[in-house]
Design a protein around this motif. Structure first.
Motif, mmCIF file in Angstrom:
data_model
loop_
_atom_site.group_PDB
_atom_site.id
_atom_site.type_symbol
_atom_site.label_atom_id
_atom_site.label_comp_id
_atom_site.label_asym_id
_atom_site.label_seq_id
_atom_site.Cartn_x
_atom_site.Cartn_y
_atom_site.Cartn_z
ATOM 1 N N PHE A 1 0.839 -1.199 0.000
ATOM 2 C CA PHE A 1 0.000 0.000 0.000
ATOM 3 C C PHE A 1 0.880 1.257 0.000
ATOM 4 C CE2 PHE A 1 -2.613 3.145 2.345
ATOM 5 C CZ PHE A 1 -3.770 3.119 1.595
ATOM 6 N N MET A 2 1.887 1.245 0.865
ATOM 7 C CA MET A 2 2.761 2.409 1.006
ATOM 8 C C MET A 2 3.529 2.659 -0.292
ATOM 9 S SD MET A 2 6.206 3.238 1.683
ATOM 10 C CE MET A 2 7.025 1.868 2.457
ATOM 11 N N LEU A 3 4.094 1.609 -0.880
ATOM 12 C CA LEU A 3 4.873 1.786 -2.110
ATOM 13 C C LEU A 3 4.018 2.375 -3.217
ATOM 14 C CD1 LEU A 3 7.151 -1.384 -2.257
ATOM 15 C CD2 LEU A 3 7.858 1.002 -2.089
ATOM 16 N N MET A 4 2.831 1.795 -3.392
ATOM 17 C CA MET A 4 1.967 2.286 -4.465
ATOM 18 C C MET A 4 1.563 3.743 -4.208
ATOM 19 S SD MET A 4 -1.126 0.631 -6.441
ATOM 20 C CE MET A 4 -2.293 1.596 -7.396
ATOM 21 N N VAL A 5 1.199 4.044 -2.977
ATOM 22 C CA VAL A 5 0.744 5.403 -2.673
ATOM 23 C C VAL A 5 1.902 6.396 -2.806
ATOM 24 C CG1 VAL A 5 -0.181 6.912 -0.876
ATOM 25 C CG2 VAL A 5 -1.183 4.673 -1.239
ATOM 26 N N VAL A 6 3.054 6.051 -2.228
ATOM 27 C CA VAL A 6 4.179 6.995 -2.263
ATOM 28 C C VAL A 6 4.602 7.259 -3.712
ATOM 29 C CG1 VAL A 6 6.620 7.283 -1.689
ATOM 30 C CG2 VAL A 6 5.023 6.504 0.052
ATOM 31 N N THR B 1 11.129 15.737 -0.057
ATOM 32 C CA THR B 1 11.402 15.011 1.194
ATOM 33 C C THR B 1 10.179 15.086 2.107
ATOM 34 O OG1 THR B 1 13.698 15.701 0.996
ATOM 35 C CG2 THR B 1 13.029 14.801 3.121
ATOM 36 N N ILE B 2 9.636 16.287 2.199
ATOM 37 C CA ILE B 2 8.457 16.447 3.058
ATOM 38 C C ILE B 2 7.294 15.621 2.511
ATOM 39 C CG2 ILE B 2 6.709 18.113 3.841
ATOM 40 C CD1 ILE B 2 8.975 20.238 3.750
ATOM 41 N N VAL B 3 7.079 15.730 1.189
ATOM 42 C CA VAL B 3 5.956 15.015 0.571
ATOM 43 C C VAL B 3 6.103 13.512 0.772
ATOM 44 C CG1 VAL B 3 4.946 14.383 -1.658
ATOM 45 C CG2 VAL B 3 5.358 16.780 -1.114
ATOM 46 N N ILE B 4 7.286 13.000 0.478
ATOM 47 C CA ILE B 4 7.466 11.538 0.557
ATOM 48 C C ILE B 4 7.374 11.049 2.010
ATOM 49 C CG2 ILE B 4 9.114 9.660 0.174
ATOM 50 C CD1 ILE B 4 9.937 11.174 -2.397
ATOM 51 N N ALA B 5 7.997 11.777 2.917
ATOM 52 C CA ALA B 5 7.936 11.350 4.330
ATOM 53 C C ALA B 5 6.504 11.410 4.841
ATOM 54 C CB ALA B 5 8.835 12.248 5.172
ATOM 55 N N TYR B 6 5.814 12.491 4.502
ATOM 56 C CA TYR B 6 4.442 12.660 4.983
ATOM 57 C C TYR B 6 3.523 11.606 4.361
ATOM 58 C CZ TYR B 6 0.230 15.087 6.487
ATOM 59 O OH TYR B 6 -0.960 15.390 7.072
ATOM 60 N N THR B 7 3.730 11.357 3.052
ATOM 61 C CA THR B 7 2.897 10.355 2.376
ATOM 62 C C THR B 7 3.139 8.960 2.963
ATOM 63 O OG1 THR B 7 3.061 11.669 0.357
ATOM 64 C CG2 THR B 7 2.279 9.422 0.107
ATOM 65 N N THR B 8 4.389 8.688 3.281
ATOM 66 C CA THR B 8 4.715 7.379 3.877
ATOM 67 C C THR B 8 3.980 7.203 5.206
ATOM 68 O OG1 THR B 8 6.899 7.503 2.892
ATOM 69 C CG2 THR B 8 6.624 5.922 4.688
ATOM 70 N N ILE B 9 4.110 8.213 6.040
ATOM 71 C CA ILE B 9 3.466 8.120 7.365
ATOM 72 C C ILE B 9 1.941 8.028 7.195
ATOM 73 C CG2 ILE B 9 3.074 9.367 9.537
ATOM 74 C CD1 ILE B 9 5.961 10.523 9.098
ATOM 75 N N GLN B 10 1.434 8.852 6.285
ATOM 76 C CA GLN B 10 -0.014 8.866 6.033
ATOM 77 C C GLN B 10 -0.499 7.496 5.533
ATOM 78 O OE1 GLN B 10 -1.108 11.649 2.922
ATOM 79 N NE2 GLN B 10 -2.270 12.818 4.411
ATOM 80 N N SER B 11 0.280 6.864 4.682
ATOM 81 C CA SER B 11 -0.169 5.576 4.131
ATOM 82 C C SER B 11 -0.078 4.455 5.172
ATOM 83 C CB SER B 11 0.616 5.210 2.865
ATOM 84 O OG SER B 11 1.970 5.117 3.134
ATOM 85 N N ILE C 1 9.003 0.728 12.648
ATOM 86 C CA ILE C 1 8.989 0.535 11.191
ATOM 87 C C ILE C 1 8.877 1.885 10.474
ATOM 88 C CG2 ILE C 1 7.638 -0.416 9.255
ATOM 89 C CD1 ILE C 1 6.854 -2.747 11.138
ATOM 90 N N ILE C 2 7.945 2.713 10.932
ATOM 91 C CA ILE C 2 7.769 4.030 10.282
ATOM 92 C C ILE C 2 9.039 4.871 10.433
ATOM 93 C CG2 ILE C 2 6.511 6.221 10.350
ATOM 94 C CD1 ILE C 2 4.027 4.763 11.111
ATOM 95 N N ALA C 3 9.607 4.871 11.631
ATOM 96 C CA ALA C 3 10.814 5.672 11.866
ATOM 97 C C ALA C 3 11.945 5.200 10.958
ATOM 98 C CB ALA C 3 11.228 5.569 13.333
ATOM 99 N N PHE C 4 12.092 3.891 10.821
ATOM 100 C CA PHE C 4 13.180 3.322 10.015
ATOM 101 C C PHE C 4 12.999 3.701 8.535
ATOM 102 C CE2 PHE C 4 14.907 -0.361 7.586
ATOM 103 C CZ PHE C 4 16.245 -0.163 7.906
ATOM 104 N N ILE C 5 11.775 3.526 8.025
ATOM 105 C CA ILE C 5 11.533 3.839 6.606
ATOM 106 C C ILE C 5 11.702 5.336 6.349
ATOM 107 C CG2 ILE C 5 9.742 3.888 4.797
ATOM 108 C CD1 ILE C 5 8.800 1.185 5.886
ATOM 109 N N THR C 6 11.209 6.152 7.258
ATOM 110 C CA THR C 6 11.340 7.604 7.090
ATOM 111 C C THR C 6 12.820 8.003 7.117
ATOM 112 O OG1 THR C 6 9.256 7.792 8.276
ATOM 113 C CG2 THR C 6 10.459 9.824 7.920
ATOM 114 N N PHE C 7 13.592 7.373 8.008
ATOM 115 C CA PHE C 7 15.021 7.654 8.096
ATOM 116 C C PHE C 7 15.713 7.312 6.768
ATOM 117 C CE2 PHE C 7 19.259 5.796 8.946
ATOM 118 C CZ PHE C 7 19.915 6.925 9.411
ATOM 119 N N LEU C 8 15.379 6.141 6.215
ATOM 120 C CA LEU C 8 15.980 5.739 4.937
ATOM 121 C C LEU C 8 15.641 6.741 3.841
ATOM 122 C CD1 LEU C 8 15.464 1.862 4.719
ATOM 123 C CD2 LEU C 8 17.536 3.118 5.308
#
Lengths: 422, 291
Positions: B72-77, B213-223, B272-279
């Motif tokens: 879900f996250m990959l497709m949305v991001v 960066t903001i868009v991708i991080a926010y979208t990741t967390i949102q998804s 998990i969210i922190a790790f992905i956002t960090f990457l």
């Protein structure tokens, strides 16, 4: 202009004053009530039946007229929210002096937390049909009193059956013959709302004769039974047959209950795989319909033990943390009076567990014979007390309807059951 | 410059609210994650790392929810970011039409998620839904699907809804980022004979990286937190194919009455969210340049 020094206390005072203002209106059960009676005790009644608000408002008004010293404040929550937060509200005893519970997982959780006041020995328990309130018992105590009685089995178009010369099938062979006749007449035999409540409703009647042992789910949760055994694999095979032969509509897992109801109301489908609680809504959509209830008998006639499914639900209870238990019991006593229960039954279109209720509506009268003349069993799904096991059981049905092999679906579900064994 | 000590007092109200609404629940969740608390009883037992062990090694549904969430996250991001960026470039100039289009694209964001869920459930309905009907009218019957009932595609159908719901919000961030890029850099690129792609790659994208960066991080967390949409549209079904971590935590806590275990999944969820956002921050930081 406010100086730096003077702004600091103001900065802290404003939120404090705001909080104080908010706190000033807290409800007080013994405070003066709306009608001005200073000695009135206010009890809280919480439940999830938003559609019953009007009738409960009227019943509460009657209660308050007869018992002016007791006021009832009713709060209704959506059922999902009630399941999620209802029991939390019971913890300090200030809310939910009278509350309701679902059977199954919620009843078990509340019972384990000790929030049910034992109602055994109360005179009003005798107002209920003894055989229909056992679901509210635990360890020999009557912890809750189910009020409503629903039949979680397909509603069928009796008029259509009569027109096509179809009889209610008494065996799985007859059921398939009946479904074939409907298909030949371009009618979908069963409208199945697989996107929402379909699996959890229809599983009950599909398994009732495949697994006549009423303890089967208890044994499953104890590790003494398995979903890979005959009773459940056969149930899944029966679901697969319904799907493969087109006895349920295509894309059933994407069909909502509203769409499924529309199919039956428009006479595109002959049966709605939900329960008696949808009969009134179907008649609203199409007043010409003549409806009755019918569960599929998935075994041969000689092996069939049950004819249908019942659920005694909307279980009335008194909060053990309440300081107004006597008043709360008085309210339940009032609800269990035959004339009050009759009003509730007729205005909500529900059968009840209360004795001597007089059903006035045609649908309720026509289906009342299911209460004492037919052999029904309590909804098996509600005997699964672990919600994750329940989810696994239901998922296996969805898996099969999605095209999986019944045994593989059963094995996948059994793995989840084993992960959750007590 | 000497800062007066009294200025620190101004942090206190914020710190107080932050402690109540963030720190306390977080620490509580961490504490209860080591217990078997059912969420109702006064009593509970410490179970050590038992809950974490169960989540990581003995819970096939949890593993499935992590997989679903990643899909879900990959497709949305990917698609939400691309769609937002593409539309942002189209409506970049402040003309009347573009201002109207920006408002139009932003409109879904202001709807409640339950309304969005209701609208899209109707669109996706296999027999009455407008999507299959349009495909039928266009002669594309072979594309008609059981959008939410087919466990192979249901999670992607939800992702499309999520993209529709939030792309407009990201579009605004991209428009702001694009408008901040100095026009003379594009003129230099033009004089140097750079192609459109080269201009985008060497000028636009690097200078847009902070916004991206903001868009991708926010979208990741949102998804990861798309609880309401999933809950209202599929409830995690069919066969757990749309169950994501957030809906699973709800099920474990409020349907199974296992708060201790749900807390441990929440902690893992946070990690998990922190790790992905960090990457993502690491990856996008390497793309940043300044002229």
């Amino acid at each position: 202009m406010i100086s730096k020094k003077s702004s600091i206390p103001a900065f802290f005072l404003i939120p404090l004053l705001t909080l104080a203002g908010c706190a000033g209106e807290s409800p007080d059960s013994s405070s003066e009530s709306e009608n001005g009676s200073e000695d009135r005790t206010q009890i809280s009644f919480i439940h999830w039946r938003g559609e019953d608000k009007e009738v409960f408002d009227d019943i509460i008004a009657q209660f308050e007229e007869e018992y002016p010293e007791i006021g009832v404040e009713m709060n209704i929550y959506p059922s999902e929210q009630y399941q999620a937060t209802g029991q939390r509200m019971l913890t300090d005893g200030s809310t939910g002096d009278v509350f309701t519970s679902f059977p199954g997982a919620q009843f078990e959780a509340i019972a384990n937390a000790g929030f049910f006041e034992d109602l055994s020995g109360e005179d009003f328990v005798g107002n209920f049909d003894e055989s229909l309130i056992t679901v509210g018992e635990k360890d020999g105590q009557q912890l809750a009193l189910p009020y409503q009685l629903v039949f979680n089995m397909p509603v069928y178009n009796k008029g259509m059956f009569d027109e096509l010369g179809l009889e209610v099938p008494k065996s799985w062979t007859e059921f398939q013959e009946m479904a074939d006749t409907l298909l030949e007449n371009d009618i979908t035999p069963i409208a199945f709302p697989g996107a929402d409540i379909g699996p959890n409703q229809f599983m009950n009647s599909m398994m009732m004769n495949n697994a006549p042992d009423e303890d089967v789910f208890q044994k499953l949760q104890n590790g003494e039974e398995s979903l890979t055994n005959e009773w459940w694999v056969k149930t899944l095979e029966d679901f697969q047959l319904l799907e493969q032969k087109g006895y349920i509509q295509p894309d059933a897992l994407g069909t909502s209950q509203d769409s499924a109801m529309a199919m039956v109301a428009n006479e595109e489908a002959a049966m709605l795989a939900t329960g008696s609680y949808h009969m009134a809504s179907l008649l609203d959509l199409n007043p010409e319909l003549e409806l009755d209830l019918m569960a599929p008998i998935t075994v041969e006639e000689s092996e069939a033990e049950y004819e249908g499914i019942n659920t005694a639900t909307f279980m009335l209870a008194v909060n053990s943390n309440s300081e107004k238990k006597e008043q709360a019991k008085e309210f339940i006593r009032f609800l269990s009076r035959p004339e009050i229960a009759s009003q509730y039954a007729n205005e909500t279109g529900q059968h009840l567990t209360v004795n001597d209720v007089e059903y006035e509506s045609e649908v309720l009268q026509n289906t009342a014979y299911w209460i004492d003349e037919r052999k029904t069993r309590f909804q098996p799904r509600f005997l699964i007390t672990n919600a994750q096991v329940e989810a696994a059981v239901l998922s296996s049905i969805e898996n099969v309807l999605g095209g999986a092999d019944p045994m593989e679906a059963a094995e996948e579900a059994q793995q989840i059951v084993e992960e959750n064994l007590e | 410059m000497r800062i007066s000590k009294t200025i620190y007092l101004f942090f206190l109200p914020g710190l107080f609210l932050y402690s109540i609404f963030f720190l306390y629940p977080t620490v509580s969740a961490l504490f209860y994650s080591f217990t078997d608390w059912d969420g109702l009883s006064d009593a509970y037992q410490f179970v050590g790392i038992g809950n974490y062990e169960r989540a990581l090694t003995g819970d096939s549904v949890f593993r499935k929810t992590v997989g679903n969430n990643l899909k879900f996250m990959l497709m949305v991001v990917i698609f939400q970011t691309l769609a937002a960026l593409a539309f942002a470039m189209i409506v970049l100039k402040n003309t009347k039409t573009n201002l109207f289009l920006r408002a139009l694209y932003f409109f879904p964001t202001i709807l409640s998620s339950v309304s969005v869920a209701f609208i899209w459930s109707f669109i996706y309905d296999p027999s009455l839904g407008i999507l299959n009907q349009i495909l039928g009218l266009l002669g594309l019957d072979f594309l008609q699907q059981n959008w939410l009932g087919n466990s192979d595609i249901a999670i992607y159908s939800l992702a499309i809804t999520q993209i529709w719901f939030h792309a407009g919000q990201m579009l605004i961030i991209f428009v702001a980022g694009l408008q901040a890029i100095p026009e003379d850099l594009y003129e230099v690129a033009k004089i140097e004979g750079a192609s459109k792609w080269q201009t985008f790659r060497k000028v636009t994208w690097p200078l847009l990286a902070p916004s991206a960066t903001i868009v991708i991080a926010y979208t990741t967390i949102q998804s990861f937190k798309a609880f309401d949409l999933v809950f209202a549209m599929t409830g995690g079904g069919p066969n757990n194919s749309t169950e994501i971590i957030a809906t699973y935590i709800f099920d474990v806590a409020f349907r199974s009455y296992n708060f201790g275990y749900a807390s441990s999944i929440s902690v893992l969820f946070m990690i998990i969210i922190a790790f992905i956002t960090f990457l993502q921050f690491k990856a996008l930081r390497s793309d940043r340049i300044s002229y």
